[in-house]
Design a protein around this motif. Sequence first.
Motif, PDB file in Angstrom:
ATOM      1  N   THR A 231       0.812  -1.216   0.000  1.00 30.02           N
ATOM      2  CA  THR A 231       0.000   0.000   0.000  1.00 30.02           C
ATOM      3  C   THR A 231       0.840   1.257   0.000  1.00 30.02           C
ATOM      4  OG1 THR A 231      -0.195  -0.109   2.411  1.00 30.02           O
ATOM      5  CG2 THR A 231      -1.993  -1.066   1.104  1.00 30.02           C
ATOM      6  N   THR A 232       2.050   1.185   0.536  1.00 31.82           N
ATOM      7  CA  THR A 232       3.007   2.280   0.408  1.00 31.82           C
ATOM      8  C   THR A 232       4.354   1.800   0.916  1.00 31.82           C
ATOM      9  OG1 THR A 232       3.292   4.677   0.689  1.00 31.82           O
ATOM     10  CG2 THR A 232       2.750   3.422   2.663  1.00 31.82           C
ATOM     11  N   GLY A 233       5.374   2.583   0.654  1.00 34.37           N
ATOM     12  CA  GLY A 233       6.703   2.226   1.105  1.00 34.37           C
ATOM     13  C   GLY A 233       7.570   3.450   1.254  1.00 34.37           C
ATOM     14  N   LEU A 234       8.655   3.290   1.991  1.00 35.95           N
ATOM     15  CA  LEU A 234       9.620   4.364   2.184  1.00 35.95           C
ATOM     16  C   LEU A 234      10.997   3.874   1.747  1.00 35.95           C
ATOM     17  CD1 LEU A 234       8.484   5.567   5.736  1.00 35.95           C
ATOM     18  CD2 LEU A 234       7.874   6.548   3.534  1.00 35.95           C
ATOM     19  N   GLY A 235      11.137   3.612   0.468  1.00 34.34           N
ATOM     20  CA  GLY A 235      12.406   3.167  -0.065  1.00 34.34           C
ATOM     21  C   GLY A 235      12.892   1.897   0.611  1.00 34.34           C
ATOM     22  N   THR A 236      14.126   1.951   1.111  1.00 33.70           N
ATOM     23  CA  THR A 236      14.709   0.806   1.796  1.00 33.70           C
ATOM     24  C   THR A 236      14.411   0.806   3.290  1.00 33.70           C
ATOM     25  OG1 THR A 236      16.791   1.994   2.189  1.00 33.70           O
ATOM     26  CG2 THR A 236      16.600   0.728   0.134  1.00 33.70           C
ATOM     27  N   MET A 237      13.550   1.741   3.739  1.00 37.66           N
ATOM     28  CA  MET A 237      13.333   1.895   5.180  1.00 37.66           C
ATOM     29  C   MET A 237      12.070   1.230   5.698  1.00 37.66           C
ATOM     30  SD  MET A 237      14.547   5.804   5.945  1.00 37.66           S
ATOM     31  CE  MET A 237      13.299   6.504   4.842  1.00 37.66           C
ATOM     32  N   ALA A 238      11.008   1.185   4.902  1.00 37.09           N
ATOM     33  CA  ALA A 238       9.751   0.658   5.425  1.00 37.09           C
ATOM     34  C   ALA A 238       8.841   0.213   4.301  1.00 37.09           C
ATOM     35  CB  ALA A 238       9.044   1.696   6.285  1.00 37.09           C
ATOM     36  N   LEU A 239       7.972  -0.749   4.630  1.00 41.64           N
ATOM     37  CA  LEU A 239       6.994  -1.310   3.707  1.00 41.64           C
ATOM     38  C   LEU A 239       5.681  -1.490   4.456  1.00 41.64           C
ATOM     39  CD1 LEU A 239       6.259  -2.888   1.018  1.00 41.64           C
ATOM     40  CD2 LEU A 239       7.037  -4.946   2.228  1.00 41.64           C
ATOM     41  N   PHE A 240       4.570  -1.119   3.808  1.00 38.34           N
ATOM     42  CA  PHE A 240       3.243  -1.277   4.392  1.00 38.34           C
ATOM     43  C   PHE A 240       2.407  -2.133   3.444  1.00 38.34           C
ATOM     44  CE2 PHE A 240       5.149   2.576   5.927  1.00 38.34           C
ATOM     45  CZ  PHE A 240       4.823   2.614   7.274  1.00 38.34           C
ATOM     46  N   VAL A 241       1.736  -3.143   3.985  1.00 35.65           N
ATOM     47  CA  VAL A 241       0.998  -4.089   3.151  1.00 35.65           C
ATOM     48  C   VAL A 241      -0.373  -4.359   3.759  1.00 35.65           C
ATOM     49  CG1 VAL A 241       3.151  -5.178   2.416  1.00 35.65           C
ATOM     50  CG2 VAL A 241       1.867  -6.179   4.317  1.00 35.65           C
ATOM     51  N   SER A 242      -1.308  -4.780   2.896  1.00 37.16           N
ATOM     52  CA  SER A 242      -2.659  -5.067   3.398  1.00 37.16           C
ATOM     53  C   SER A 242      -3.384  -6.007   2.468  1.00 37.16           C
ATOM     54  CB  SER A 242      -3.464  -3.764   3.542  1.00 37.16           C
ATOM     55  OG  SER A 242      -4.033  -3.373   2.303  1.00 37.16           O
ATOM     56  N   ALA A 243      -4.586  -6.380   2.879  1.00 38.14           N
ATOM     57  CA  ALA A 243      -5.549  -7.077   2.033  1.00 38.14           C
ATOM     58  C   ALA A 243      -6.807  -6.221   1.963  1.00 38.14           C
ATOM     59  CB  ALA A 243      -5.880  -8.448   2.608  1.00 38.14           C
ATOM     60  N   GLY A 244      -7.491  -6.261   0.812  1.00 37.90           N
ATOM     61  CA  GLY A 244      -8.784  -5.602   0.696  1.00 37.90           C
ATOM     62  C   GLY A 244      -8.760  -4.096   0.708  1.00 37.90           C
ATOM     63  N   GLY A 245      -7.617  -3.470   0.421  1.00 37.15           N
ATOM     64  CA  GLY A 245      -7.573  -2.014   0.342  1.00 37.15           C
ATOM     65  C   GLY A 245      -7.490  -1.312   1.682  1.00 37.15           C
ATOM     66  N   TYR A 246      -7.189  -2.030   2.766  1.00 41.83           N
ATOM     67  CA  TYR A 246      -6.949  -1.371   4.055  1.00 41.83           C
ATOM     68  C   TYR A 246      -5.608  -0.639   3.971  1.00 41.83           C
ATOM     69  CZ  TYR A 246      -6.954  -0.748   9.125  1.00 41.83           C
ATOM     70  OH  TYR A 246      -6.964  -0.212  10.378  1.00 41.83           O
ATOM     71  N   HIS A 247      -5.405   0.383   4.836  1.00 42.23           N
ATOM     72  CA  HIS A 247      -4.144   1.127   4.720  1.00 42.23           C
ATOM     73  C   HIS A 247      -2.942   0.249   5.057  1.00 42.23           C
ATOM     74  CE1 HIS A 247      -4.299   1.804   9.105  1.00 42.23           C
ATOM     75  NE2 HIS A 247      -5.497   2.350   8.958  1.00 42.23           N
ATOM     76  N   HIS A 248      -2.997  -0.548   6.117  1.00 43.28           N
ATOM     77  CA  HIS A 248      -2.013  -1.616   6.295  1.00 43.28           C
ATOM     78  C   HIS A 248      -2.448  -2.556   7.407  1.00 43.28           C
ATOM     79  CE1 HIS A 248      -0.488   1.314   9.260  1.00 43.28           C
ATOM     80  NE2 HIS A 248       0.380   0.434   9.752  1.00 43.28           N
TER      81      HIS A 248
END
Length: 331
Positions: A231-248
């Motif tokens: 759902t979004t990321g900060l380069g090599t620093m962070a990753l955010f993931v989800s199912a169903g379109g939730y923010h994470h």
Amino acid sequence: MTSSAATADHLIDPAAASFAASLNHQSISGRPVDQLLPAGLTMGMVTLKTDNVSRLRGYYEQALGLVVVAQDGPNVILGRAGVPLVGIEEARGLKLPGEGEAGLYHVAILFEQAADLAAAVYSAVRHDPTRFVGSSDHLVSEAFYFQDPDHNGIELYVDRPRDQWQWGEDRQIAMGTIYLAWDQYLNNHLTEEAVARLRTAPASVGHVHLQVGDVATAEEFYVRDLGFEKTTGLGTMALFVSAGGYHHHMAMNTWNSTGVGPRRNTLGLGTVDVTLPRGEGLGAAEERLASAGRTAQRTDRGLEVRDPWNTLLVLTEAEAPAVRMSGAVTD
């Protein structure tokens, strides 16, 4: 998320603000939905290992208003309204993890109403103000951060309604870190009724945030193989993931742990439960993991798999189709 996360200017794209409304809880990445974890996924209980059950249990009960859902000897499951949130297991002879080791960054407890979040924050601050470590408006949510007596991170938060979330043309969600004054928040939202229902107001585990060694490996496991969507990321620093379109539903960062290897057997994080709707996605997840060469096995708890840093995930099926909270912040 935490106060180290992205700025709003880095992620936001006002021209695509209506994108969220078109998602209808479907794929945000363009991948076929049969390659993804189901949209009805929710996070389940997070289990913590401790050498002092009574101390840790006392904090979650007294500071956060959790109550016993189940108990087996010294081990206890705590939650709200019958929903398990935190499991506490006795583990003797282990050490606390170091700050830079892989493992739990925080477990995030989601409330349905701003008043109930305010009541939990009020209780936690009154119980021990030294364990309060910050607060932020993340555009998609409003959040307050604490550390328990074993230094496990805790987030208490409430979602903004989905139609207020903003998605960019790159199909990434806008999340930021804007100062949120805790005392002003309590003045605006705390009510006597919410304080009175501290131990009965509904709550769930909204997301789980982990420390990992590198983001690219995390994306291979959690997105490509397990079936979450980025759902979004900060380069090599962070990753955010989800199912169903939730923010994470899950996040991984390297803010303190760049290059770290698999976790040792320490106190702290035990297992992370992930709940799928009954009959949806468990077999497909097992097949994806096997095809990717990941070792997963069925046990009496569910489908167990370890991420590249030795964090144990347990995928289970709900008794009935899982339904996410509405995300309203009104009282």
